[in-house]
Design an enzyme around this catalytic site. Structure first.
Site, PDB file in Angstrom:
ATOM      1  N   ARG A  21       0.842  -1.209  -0.032  1.00  0.00           N
ATOM      2  CA  ARG A  21      -0.024   0.080   0.031  1.00  0.00           C
ATOM      3  C   ARG A  21       0.887   1.272   0.105  1.00  0.00           C
ATOM      4  O   ARG A  21       0.567   2.280  -0.736  1.00  0.00           O
ATOM      5  CB  ARG A  21      -0.976  -0.094   1.167  1.00  0.00           C
ATOM      6  CG  ARG A  21      -2.102  -1.003   1.263  1.00  0.00           C
ATOM      7  CD  ARG A  21      -2.735  -0.950   2.055  1.00  0.00           C
ATOM      8  NE  ARG A  21      -2.062  -1.463   3.631  1.00  0.00           N
ATOM      9  CZ  ARG A  21      -2.346  -0.746   4.721  1.00  0.00           C
ATOM     10  NH1 ARG A  21      -3.267   0.070   4.858  1.00  0.00           N
ATOM     11  NH2 ARG A  21      -1.579  -0.837   5.716  1.00  0.00           N
ATOM     12  N   ASN A  39      -6.260  -2.646   2.368  1.00  0.00           N
ATOM     13  CA  ASN A  39      -6.319  -4.138   2.602  1.00  0.00           C
ATOM     14  C   ASN A  39      -7.496  -4.539   2.829  1.00  0.00           C
ATOM     15  O   ASN A  39      -8.474  -4.095   3.368  1.00  0.00           O
ATOM     16  CB  ASN A  39      -5.576  -4.440   3.868  1.00  0.00           C
ATOM     17  CG  ASN A  39      -4.008  -4.381   3.896  1.00  0.00           C
ATOM     18  OD1 ASN A  39      -3.487  -4.342   2.649  1.00  0.00           O
ATOM     19  ND2 ASN A  39      -3.271  -4.140   4.920  1.00  0.00           N
TER      20      ASN A  39
END
Length: 92
Positions: A21, A39
């Site tokens: 990320r 996520n």
């Protein structure tokens, strides 16, 4: 300049707990995009980004490039009109 669009990309593979990320956020900011990387409970990462189509296509290429943290097995993408409801690029 073309109208902004929205990319939604579901990233499958070993992409959680490896800096994926953060890496995605850095690439998106370099490309001038807004959105987020999040996520998901099933192990995927959801990437939602808005901006010009060319920059979004470049982000998608990077997600599929094999140079990301972790291992990307598959990226499923969809395109829509931009909603204009995003600012900055964050990790969720």
């Amino acid at each position: 300049m073309s109208e902004p669009v929205r990319l939604t990309a579901w990233v499958h593979g070993f992409v959680q707990g490896v800096g994926f990320r953060w890496w995605t956020r850095a690439r998106a900011l370099e490309l001038g995009l807004v959105g987020y990387a999040s996520n998901q409970r099933d192990g995927r990462v959801l990437v939602v980004a808005e901006g010009d189509r060319e920059s979004l296509e470049r982000l998608l290429e990077l997600l599929r490039s094999g140079t990301t943290p972790g291992t990307v097995d598959l990226v499923v993408d969809s395109w829509d009109a931009a909603r204009g409801d995003l600012s900055g690029f964050v990790e969720r």
